[in-house]
Design a protein around this motif. Structure first.
Motif, short mmCIF file in Angstrom:
data_model
loop_
_atom_site.label_atom_id
_atom_site.label_comp_id
_atom_site.label_asym_id
_atom_site.label_seq_id
_atom_site.Cartn_x
_atom_site.Cartn_y
_atom_site.Cartn_z
N SER A 509 -8.60 0.80 -8.98
CA SER A 509 -10.02 1.13 -8.74
C SER A 509 -10.77 0.05 -9.62
O SER A 509 -10.04 -0.33 -10.71
CB SER A 509 -10.22 2.38 -9.44
OG SER A 509 -9.95 2.53 -10.74
N LEU A 510 -11.92 -0.41 -9.28
CA LEU A 510 -12.70 -1.29 -9.82
C LEU A 510 -13.95 -0.72 -10.54
O LEU A 510 -14.75 -0.16 -9.54
CB LEU A 510 -12.98 -2.58 -8.86
CG LEU A 510 -11.91 -3.25 -8.38
CD1 LEU A 510 -12.22 -3.96 -7.00
CD2 LEU A 510 -11.03 -4.02 -9.30
N GLU A 553 -10.17 4.21 -2.54
CA GLU A 553 -9.16 3.55 -3.55
C GLU A 553 -8.43 2.30 -2.81
O GLU A 553 -8.58 2.13 -1.67
CB GLU A 553 -7.94 4.71 -3.38
CG GLU A 553 -8.27 5.99 -3.75
CD GLU A 553 -8.55 6.01 -5.49
OE1 GLU A 553 -8.33 5.01 -6.22
OE2 GLU A 553 -8.99 6.96 -5.96
N PHE A 554 -8.14 1.43 -3.56
CA PHE A 554 -7.59 0.14 -2.99
C PHE A 554 -5.84 0.25 -3.27
O PHE A 554 -5.62 0.55 -4.32
CB PHE A 554 -8.01 -1.04 -3.82
CG PHE A 554 -9.65 -1.25 -3.84
CD1 PHE A 554 -10.13 -1.69 -2.81
CD2 PHE A 554 -10.23 -0.74 -4.83
CE1 PHE A 554 -11.51 -1.43 -2.54
CE2 PHE A 554 -11.75 -0.84 -4.63
CZ PHE A 554 -12.47 -1.47 -3.75
N ILE A 555 -5.31 0.01 -1.95
CA ILE A 555 -3.90 0.18 -1.91
C ILE A 555 -3.04 -1.28 -2.15
O ILE A 555 -3.50 -1.88 -1.30
CB ILE A 555 -3.46 1.09 -0.70
CG1 ILE A 555 -4.47 2.37 -0.68
CG2 ILE A 555 -1.99 1.54 -0.74
CD1 ILE A 555 -4.23 3.10 -1.82
N LEU A 556 -2.02 -1.10 -2.63
CA LEU A 556 -1.08 -2.45 -2.97
C LEU A 556 0.15 -1.71 -2.47
O LEU A 556 0.77 -0.69 -3.24
CB LEU A 556 -1.12 -3.04 -4.23
CG LEU A 556 -2.25 -3.76 -4.44
CD1 LEU A 556 -3.38 -2.49 -5.22
CD2 LEU A 556 -2.11 -4.70 -5.77
N LYS A 587 -19.37 -7.27 -15.12
CA LYS A 587 -18.19 -7.21 -16.02
C LYS A 587 -17.53 -5.79 -15.18
O LYS A 587 -18.11 -4.92 -14.99
CB LYS A 587 -18.58 -6.65 -17.49
CG LYS A 587 -17.49 -6.47 -18.24
CD LYS A 587 -17.83 -6.11 -19.67
CE LYS A 587 -16.40 -5.90 -20.34
NZ LYS A 587 -16.86 -5.64 -22.12
N THR A 588 -16.23 -6.22 -14.74
CA THR A 588 -15.63 -5.26 -14.14
C THR A 588 -14.31 -4.83 -14.72
O THR A 588 -13.62 -5.84 -15.36
CB THR A 588 -15.14 -5.87 -12.78
OG1 THR A 588 -16.41 -6.05 -12.04
CG2 THR A 588 -14.53 -4.78 -11.81
N THR A 589 -13.73 -3.47 -14.86
CA THR A 589 -12.69 -3.07 -15.41
C THR A 589 -11.69 -2.62 -14.40
O THR A 589 -12.18 -1.96 -13.18
CB THR A 589 -12.96 -2.18 -16.34
OG1 THR A 589 -13.95 -2.35 -17.33
CG2 THR A 589 -11.76 -1.42 -17.01
N ILE A 590 -10.32 -3.15 -14.62
CA ILE A 590 -9.41 -2.68 -13.53
C ILE A 590 -8.33 -1.63 -13.84
O ILE A 590 -7.89 -1.84 -15.27
CB ILE A 590 -8.80 -4.27 -13.35
CG1 ILE A 590 -9.46 -5.12 -12.43
CG2 ILE A 590 -7.34 -3.63 -12.09
CD1 ILE A 590 -8.69 -6.26 -12.16
#
Length: 740
Positions: A509-510, A553-556, A587-590
């Motif tokens: 998530s970003l 959701e971003f999937i890898l 500003k982005t948190t991973i």
């Protein structure tokens, strides 16, 4: 009485002779004929030893013609006007009878030096214009008729008129010859080179100049540029930079000013200076007023011819460029229809623009380029400059951005955004040394940008379609129950993915910080844009990785890596994403959660759920972002196996609900305070340091916690229940509002 009669007869004789001379003078066509006749008539009539005509040029007296033997008046009578008597050019004077001078007169001294005992002068004036004087001298003493002064003054006026008339006739003849020369040498359709060759030759020979050359004004570069060919010998530089706020005489010598060994005449059309004609002589020679008039006459006509030739060449070149543009247009249409790759299209567009080009996608990743042979060494320089100006380039909307345009070093190049609707699809960088963007080039550029926009849209449409199919495929793959396994396997085969091999699922998530007031649509658009950049970067890191999206959701999906290299792989992958997002303005948190390993199709759903749960825990435990493996969660893995989410929710609400309610309605976060206290094993010292508060403040907060939840923190069983409540809260990512 007899003396008076003789003097009167002499006056009448002089008057009659002068009138006769005047009638003859106006018949001559040239100044030389006029002056020679004047000298001969005086010389014969008065049997004098010297007759000369001295003309005034630039406050100097210059002997023009004379008759007399053993005289050196060419040197002795070349005088400054200010060194002579004030009335020398106004009144008829004689010597030696006239001695009333307040200061020494150079003219009188010159007469004495030439050993002339008797002399008189005739001023040549007309319309308050002092042309010069005529001097008659005798080596012996000759008594003069003083009363004839008035006659000589009037005669001088008549002679001045005749001289002016002769000069005017000479000018007219010169113009007629100039017109004949123009008619014989200047033809419609002549090139600029032919015109300049003719004008410099005519200007040089017509003024007996040492050299002649033409400068044409280069408006885009604000300079006068020498245009070959030239005549004779000249020494001026090839290019003369100018400031349009200053007059032209700041840059060229003697602009329309005779009397010097250099002379400059502007070439003008409709009050606009298109260039200059420059001529020069040896140091001891000068240009006359007649030379200036001649050059002005020639330049006035030739200026229009040069401008017409220039416009014709521009129109001809524009026509040729448009023809080439249409040829390239047909070629590009054929290539876009046939689906040629970007390299072929870039090669054609480079030829069409006659410039080297680079094509970037919207993330400033190089897509294609084509450099002319002579520009090969510039590619790395331009690429470096683009990276340096990345932030400014990515903020472009519709206008170009110039690189190195005003620097002394480097090649001017510009960046144009490639847009489709309101979206920026990519960027086109064009090297444009010493070129301006005229109408034809602007049309060509617009067409090239449209071609690239179409190509990007085509690629984007294909990618979007693939993404949609991929997302649909992922949704089926991550379903708890798979209806058609064979269909899933067939699709995976189409994208060269062996879905039956062991894989590991990660969910990311970003979270964009400090943008609470920003429009939700804008944030989602930025998040999508950021995800596209991450996909590009991770594909370069690991070409086998599957990147997609499921809801928010971003999937890898990564091939299973051995235990020894697993941690290193995910650390590098996480750092790559972190490096990318820290460069952006927001500003982005991973938060990254990594699930277990798949052994069969049914495992994808469970591994996906594990990765989501792990990501939830990471987002609560690591506020600054980070990643974790499901297998490293410890008790979380046991808690995750509970299937009764409602029971977990009631358990969390019972133990933590009062703290959540209090924290939402007050500035003090007791929910976080208790969590930190428990994570530090009940150490007041360590917990206060982590919360950045005083120990007594922590003690006061804990007393308030005990009042709200009515438990004993010294009871080990109660501490266990509270810790489990916090873990369930993180694991299931409950909404705080539904727990109060």
């Amino acid at each position: 009485m007899d003396l008076n009669v003789k003097q009167e007869k002499l006056k009448q004789k002089i008057n009659t002779h002068l009138r006769s001379i005047t009638r003859q003078l106006i018949k001559f066509d040239t100044l030389e004929e006029t002056l020679n006749y004047l000298l001969e008539s005086f010389y014969k009539e008065f049997t004098c030893d010297l007759v000369g005509v001295i003309l005034k040029e630039d406050n100097k007296l210059i002997p023009r013609v004379w008759i007399g033997e053993e005289f050196t008046i060419e040197k002795t009578l070349r005088l400054d006007v200010e060194d002579c008597s004030a009335n020398l050019l106004e009144d008829a004077l004689w010597g030696p009878n006239d001695q009333q001078e307040t200061f020494p007169c150079s003219f009188r001294k010159a007469m004495e030096k030439e050993e002339i005992l008797t002399w008189f002068t005739v001023p040549l004036n007309h319309n308050k214009k002092q042309i010069g004087l005529c001097v008659i001298g005798f080596r012996d003493f000759i008594p003069l008729v003083i009363e004839a002064e008035k006659i000589f003054v009037e005669f001088g006026h008549d002679v001045a008129v005749a001289i002016d008339l002769a000069k005017e006739k000479e000018k007219q003849k010169r113009k007629i010859k100039g017109i004949e020369w123009i008619r014989e040498n200047i033809y419609p359709g002549s090139t600029i080179e032919d015109l300049i060759e003719k004008i410099v030759e005519r200007a040089g020979k017509g003024t007996q100049a040492k050299g002649a050359m033409v400068y044409l004004f280069d408006e885009p570069n604000s300079c006068f540029s020498f245009h070959p060919p030239f005549y004779g010998s000249v020494t001026l530089s090839e290019n003369i930079s100018v400031d349009t706020n200053f007059p032209i005489d700041n840059y060229f010598p003697a602009v329309e000013i005779p009397g010097c060994n250099e002379l400059t005449v502007p070439l003008s059309v409709n009050l606009k200076t298109i260039g200059v004609l420059y001529v020069c002589k040896n140091e001891n020679e000068q240009f006359s007023d007649d030379d200036l008039e001649f050059l002005k006459f020639v330049s006035a006509f030739v200026s229009m011819q040069i401008e017409n030739a220039r416009l014709y060449e521009l129109e001809f070149e524009s026509k040729k460029r448009m023809e080439r543009l249409m040829e390239h247009h047909q070629e590009l249409v054929k290539k876009t229809v046939q689906g040629e790759d970007l390299n072929d299209i870039s090669k054609t567009i480079s030829s069409m623009l006659e410039s080297s080009i680079l094509l970037y996608d919207r993330f400033l990743k190089p897509m294609s380029s084509y450099f002319k042979y002579e520009d090969k060494n510039l590619q790395s320089i331009i690429e470096k400059k683009v990276i340096e100006q990345k932030q400014r380039i990515t903020q472009l909307n519709s206008r170009e951005f110039w690189l190195n345009r005003y620097e002394d070093r480097g090649v001017p190049c510009a960046v144009w955004p490639i847009t489709g609707g309101r979206d920026t699809l990519g960027y086109l960088v064009i090297s444009l040394p010493n070129r301006t963007i005229d109408r034809v080039l602007r049309l060509t550029l617009d067409y090239a940008l449209n071609v690239y926009a179409i190509e990007f849209i085509k690629q984007k449409s294909v990618l979007d379609a693939k993404e949609q199919v991929k997302e649909s495929f992922i949704n089926q793959l991550f379903s708890k129950k798979i209806d058609d396994k064979e269909k899933l396997i067939q699709y995976a085969t189409l994208i060269n993915w062996d879905v039956l091999e062991p894989h590991q699922i990660a969910t990311m998530s970003l979270e964009i910080n400090g943008q609470e007031e920003t429009n939700v649509v804008v944030l989602e658009s930025y998040r999508t844009w950021l995800w596209d950049q991450i996909k590009t970067s991770l594909s370069l890191y690991d070409s086998s990785i599957i990147l997609t999206r499921k809801d928010n959701e971003f999937i890898l999906i990564v091939k299973t890596i051995g235990d020894k290299g697993k941690l290193d792989y995910w650390q590098k992958l996480h750092q790559r994403m972190l490096t990318l997002v820290t460069k952006e303005r927001m500003k982005t948190t991973i938060y990254l959660g990594i699930g277990g390993k798949t052994a069969k199709l049914e495992d994808y759903y469970y591994c996906y759920v594990q990765s989501v749960k792990t990501k939830n825990v990471v987002s609560h435990r690591y506020l600054q972002g980070g990643f974790s493996f499901y297998d490293d969660l410890g008790s979380y893995t046991i808690l995750n196996n509970t299937s009764d989410q409602l029971a977990a929710e009631l358990f969390v609400k019972k133990h933590l609900g009062p703290l959540l309610k209090y924290s939402m309605n007050n500035s003090v976060n007791l929910f976080e305070t208790l969590q930190v206290y428990l994570n530090n094993n009940g150490s007041l010292s360590n917990a206060s340091k982590q919360l950045f508060i005083h120990r007594s403040t922590l003690e006061y907060r804990l007393e308030r916690v005990l009042e709200l939840i009515q438990i004993d923190l010294d009871d080990a069983e109660m501490r266990f229940e509270l810790m489990m409540a916090y873990k369930l809260y993180s694991l299931f990512n409950f909404n705080s509002n539904q727990l109060i």
